[in-house]
Design an enzyme around this catalytic site. Sequence first.
Site, PDB file in Angstrom:
ATOM      1  N   GLN B 348     116.544 -21.994 -37.650  1.00 48.58           N
ATOM      2  CA  GLN B 348     115.215 -21.913 -38.236  1.00 48.58           C
ATOM      3  C   GLN B 348     114.617 -20.593 -37.793  1.00 48.58           C
ATOM      4  O   GLN B 348     114.721 -20.248 -36.613  1.00 48.58           O
ATOM      5  CB  GLN B 348     114.358 -23.075 -37.719  1.00 48.58           C
ATOM      6  N   THR B 520     113.825 -27.181 -32.130  1.00 53.60           N
ATOM      7  CA  THR B 520     114.982 -28.071 -32.035  1.00 53.60           C
ATOM      8  C   THR B 520     115.361 -28.488 -33.453  1.00 53.60           C
ATOM      9  O   THR B 520     115.328 -29.665 -33.820  1.00 53.60           O
ATOM     10  CB  THR B 520     114.636 -29.247 -31.122  1.00 53.60           C
ATOM     11  N   HIS B 521     115.659 -27.481 -34.275  1.00 48.20           N
ATOM     12  CA  HIS B 521     116.018 -27.729 -35.660  1.00 48.20           C
ATOM     13  C   HIS B 521     117.367 -27.096 -35.957  1.00 48.20           C
ATOM     14  O   HIS B 521     117.490 -26.280 -36.847  1.00 48.20           O
ATOM     15  CB  HIS B 521     114.956 -27.163 -36.611  1.00 48.20           C
ATOM     16  N   ASN B 522     118.376 -27.479 -35.173  1.00 51.72           N
ATOM     17  CA  ASN B 522     119.734 -27.021 -35.437  1.00 51.72           C
ATOM     18  C   ASN B 522     120.266 -27.843 -36.598  1.00 51.72           C
ATOM     19  O   ASN B 522     120.214 -29.065 -36.563  1.00 51.72           O
ATOM     20  CB  ASN B 522     120.627 -27.257 -34.213  1.00 51.72           C
TER      21      ASN B 522
END
Lengths: 203, 594
Positions: B348, B520-522
Site C-alpha cells: 500500500q 498492515t495491508h500486505n
Amino acid sequence: MQHAFAARDDRPWAFFTNDEARWMAAVVDVFIPQDEFPAASQAGVVDFIDYQMATAYGAGKGLYLEPPFPDGAVAEQGYQLEFTPAQLLRQGIEQARQLGDFATMDATARADHVEDLSNRDDFIGTLIAELWKLTRQGYFADPIYLGNHDYAGWRMVGFPGAHAYYTERVDEHERSVTPPPRGIAHDRGGSPYPPRAIRGGSD
Amino acid sequence: MAPRTLPKTDVLIIGGGWTGLTAAYELAHAGQRCVVLERGKQRHTATSFGAPEEHDELKYAHRYEHMVDVKKETLTFRHNRDQQALPMRRLGSFLPGSGLGGAGIHWNGQLWRPLPSDLEMRSHYEERYGKDFIGPDLSIQDWGVTYDELEPHLDFFERICGAAGQAGNLNGEALAGGNVFEGPRSADYPNPPMRQPISNTLFGKAAERMGLNPFPMPSANVTKAYVNPYGAQLHPCTYCGFCERFGCGYYAKADPIICVYDRIKDHENFEIRLNAQVLRIEKSEDGKTATGAIYLDENGEEVFQPADTICMNAYALWNVHLMLVSGLGKPYDPETRTGVVGRNYSYQTVAGVDAFFDDSVKTDPYMGAGALGVVIDDYNGDNFDHSDLGFVGGGYIACKQYHGRPIGYQPVPEGTPKWGAEWKRAVRENYNHHADLVVHGSSVSTPENYLDLDPTWTDAYGRPLLRMTFDFPENDRKMSDYVMQRAMEVAREMDNVTSVSGSNNAAIDSHYDIVPYQTTHNVGGAVIGTDPETSVVNRYGQMWDHHNVFVFGACLFPQNLGYNPTGPLMGLAYWTLEHMKRDYLPNPGPLMDA
C-alpha cells in the site's frame, strides 16, 4: 509497598553502573534539555531506560536474533546487529565513552558531540538512534514505567492520559480546558518513585 | 515419532481472526463440524482490553503486545533479486496479529467497499484508455468476481460491524454527503456517521470550496447501541484515541471476538484450539486434495488433524508461507514468470500531509478514533482522468484524528531540528494545532515483486522463513506523489493553516523501508482469478490444484486497491462461504473448470 522510609533510600540502578547512568543523563538531556518543563533526566528518562534494560525489552523480547549476520545490509532492511538492546547499550556506552568525556564539555559541546556520535556509520550511530527512541518513550510513556515523572511529558503537550471518554466533547469545537493528566495507576504524580539522583550530576 | 492422529472433522479452519471465525460460524450453522486452530492465546474483549490498563501506549503501540512474535515467525526482505534478503528482526512497517481475533482486534475499523472498477482493474483501464495503457512491467489483473456479485456480502459485513457512515449511492440514487463515487448500495449504513472534530471539519469545508466531494469515513467504530445479525451487542464509541494497535474494551470497535466468536463458541459444531501452531498441510497420495494439517498443540506435541475440507484463514503473508512449506500449488518463479504461489505480492502506498493551525484552532488530538475521518475519493481508483498522468490507480485523501498518544504523535513543522531545545518547543507548540492528512493509495503488482522461501533463515519450528522481494513500482511512486500534491492543495486551502508539509513512504528515488510503520495491508501472493496460470484460487476462493482447500483474506487480492482491505476481504469471505455451502459441500469437486 516498602516501609515509609524506603522511598528515601538510595535506590540502586537495576542495570546501569553509576558511570553509565551519568553518561546516559548527559545524552538524554541533549535530546530533551530543561526549559519551563523538565529535562529528560529530571523526568526520569534514565530510570525508565534502566528499567527497560533490566526487563524483557532489554533482553531482546520481540527481536529475532538468529544468525548469520552478514555484511552488506541496506538501511531499509532494518536492525541487523547481533545484540540485544541491553548488550547494545552496555557495549556501546563503553566504546562511546572512549570518544569523549562529557564532564569536560559545556552544553554546546555536548550537543555537538552527541550529533557527531549519531552520524557515525557504526554501532555507535545505532546506539544513539536507539537512545533517542527510548528517550521519547521515557518522557511520554505512562509513569508506571518510571519516566514521565509527575506527568512532565503529558503536561507539556496537554495529554490527559489513560482515562479517556470523549463522546460528548469530540464535536464541540469551542471547548473547555484539557483535563489534568491521569495515568493507569491513578496516582497524583503517576508513580511513587521520583527519579534517582544522578551522582556527580549530569551538568 | 509419528504425530498423534485425531478423529477426522468436516472442516479444519486455520486461523481464528475475522475470516476464520466467520467461516466457522457460517459452516457450523450449515451442519459442518468445524475445528479452528489458532496459534495464539485465548483472550477476550471483556477481560483483556479494558481501560485504563489497555490504554498503555508503550506496551501495545511500541512493544507490540498484541502482535506476532518475530522470534517465532518472521520473514526476510530485500528490494530486488540482486540483494540478499535479511530477516525482519523487529516489527515495523506492518503489524500482523496473533491470538484469538487475530489482527481484527487491533485494526482501526476503517471499513471500505471496493469501487466496481477496482475489481476489474485491467479490463476497465484497457476499455477506457486502450489496450497498451497498462505497461508490460505490471501484472495487474481482474479479480474474476464483480462488485455486483460481492455487494450483498459487503453489505452483510457492514451489518456484522454495525458500520457508521453516510451512503452516497443507494440503489443508484445519489445522496448528498456520501461518497459520490461508490458503487450502488442495496441498503444504507446501519448506523449514522461519527461525530467529527474541528480538524476534520475544516478539511471537509476546504475540500467542498474546491469543488471536491468530502464525506465521513466509513467506520466500524460504532456510533449507537446496536445488535448485529448474529446477536452481538455493540456500544457507542468513546473517541478514546486508543484504537489501532489496541483492543477495544468498550465493545465499540467491531472485532471478531464480540461480533462472531461469542455467538458461535457454544455451538455443538464448533471447537477452537488455542496455542495450536500449524506446521504444514498434508496432501493425499495423488496430490489432488489436502487431507488435514499437522500442528503443535499447547504442549508442543505434533498432532495430525484430518479433515474433509480445509479453510486457510491465516494472515495474508502466513497463508502464502503455509502453502509454500506444504507444497500446495505451484510456486512462482520470477525468472520464467511461471507458477502462482507468491506471485503478485503488493503493498500500500501511504503518504502523509501535516497541516499546522494558528493558535485559534485547538484540535485536542487525544479525542480520536481509528476511523474518525473526513475523506475525499476524487483521486482514488479511476475516479479521475488518467489519460495524461502516466500511471494507473489512486488513493483516498483523509483528514483523520485517530490518536494523540504522545510517544507516537509528535507533529512538528518542516525544518524543525531532530532533537534539542527547539524540537522540544515545537512539539509543545504544535501538539494541539495539527491536522493529520493521509494519502492512502493503491499498489500495483509487478513480475518482480513476489514471495518465496528463504534459503538461509528459519522460524522457531525449523521451517524456512518467507522471503519478501519488494520495492514500490515506479507507477505507484508517480501516483502517490500526484495524489499527495492534491492533498497539499486542500491542506493549504484549510482555514487558519500556517504551514503544510508532505512526506511519502513511496517517494520518487527512494526505496521501500521495512522499518517505519506504514500499514498492515500486505496483499497478494495467493491471488483469485479465472485462469490457473495466473491465480492460485478460482473465483470462488477454491484452490485450482486442491479442490478441498479454500483460501481467505487479502492474499487473494491480485493488486492492492486504494482502500483498507478488511471490507473487501470480508466481502470475498462471505462470497466464498456462500458457494461452499450451496455448491461445494453438497457435491465436493472443482467449482470451475481449469
